[in-house]
Design a protein around this motif. Structure first.
Motif: not given
Length: 225
Positions: A80-90, A161-168
């Motif tokens: 699984v790859a995930v984009q969480p709802q919170a911003q990535a810590p970059i 599987l790709l999980v995207l939580d509010e990506p826009t």
């Protein structure tokens, strides 16, 4: 394709007296984009957190491919790859470095990770910011560029599987269109995509199926039509 990459059956999760997910069942097939819709507090992010093993359900089953994600969350997360709802810590990184690191963690060679960063920058129109460093407290990069970088990090290496939580969230209209196209492209290339969003009008043009949660319960599912 008709292979389930995610199968959720009878999922229930409580917070005290509040039932966040109430006997939810859904599935995502390979090559399919499933939109998960619902109001704030409907239980969408709670469901995602269980899929990736951050929360344990009180009842029900989650299978990622053939892996029992409840009993073996670490094994399931490898698929699984995930984009969480919170911003990535970059903070402290450039988008290029963040994307390359994500790709390397997912098993890409250094060469392929570098190529992925360049390709994704072009696909998402973030090339001018590729080598601009993110600074603390939101400095250096706008929220939209950070969000697009987070998406690029999630898709740098393909996964079943790709999980995207509010990506826009925070993304301007023109780049939202590019992101929606990029999401659809991942499905067309064979990944199963679970897309959590509030943006029904835009999302419905790229999803194969919509699933609607209301106060923790699945109240409707089917094609956008």
């Amino acid at each position: 394709m008709d292979t389930d990459v995610l199968c959720i059956t009878g999922l229930t999760r409580r917070y005290g007296q509040v039932i966040a997910n109430d006997d939810v069942s859904l599935r995502v097939r390979a090559g399919e984009v499933v939109g998960l819709l619902g109001h704030n507090g409907a239980g969408k992010t709670t469901l995602v957190s269980q899929v990736v093993g951050l929360l344990k359900p009180d009842a029900g089953e989650i299978r990622v491919g053939r892996t029992d994600a409840v009993r073996r969350p670490a094994a399931a997360r490898r698929h699984v790859a995930v984009q969480p709802q919170a911003q990535a810590p970059i903070d402290g990184l450039t988008p290029r470095a963040a994307i390359e690191i994500a790709g390397r963690i997912r098993g890409l060679s250094s060469r392929d990770a570098r190529a992925a960063a360049v390709s994704l920058a072009e696909e998402l129109d973030i090339g001018p910011w590729l080598d601009q460093r993110a600074l603390p407290e939101g400095g250096g990069l706008s929220g939209g560029i950070r969000r697009l970088t987070g998406f690029a990090m999630a898709v740098a290496a393909s996964t079943p599987l790709l999980v995207l939580d509010e990506p826009t969230n925070d993304i301007d209209a023109s780049r939202r269109r590019l992101l929606w196209d990029a999401v659809r492209r991942r499905g067309d290339c064979g990944s199963g995509v679970l897309l959590v969003t509030h943006n029904v009008a835009e999302a419905e043009r790229i999803v194969d199926e919509l699933v609607i949660l209301d106060r923790g319960r699945l109240v409707a599912s089917g094609s956008p039509a």
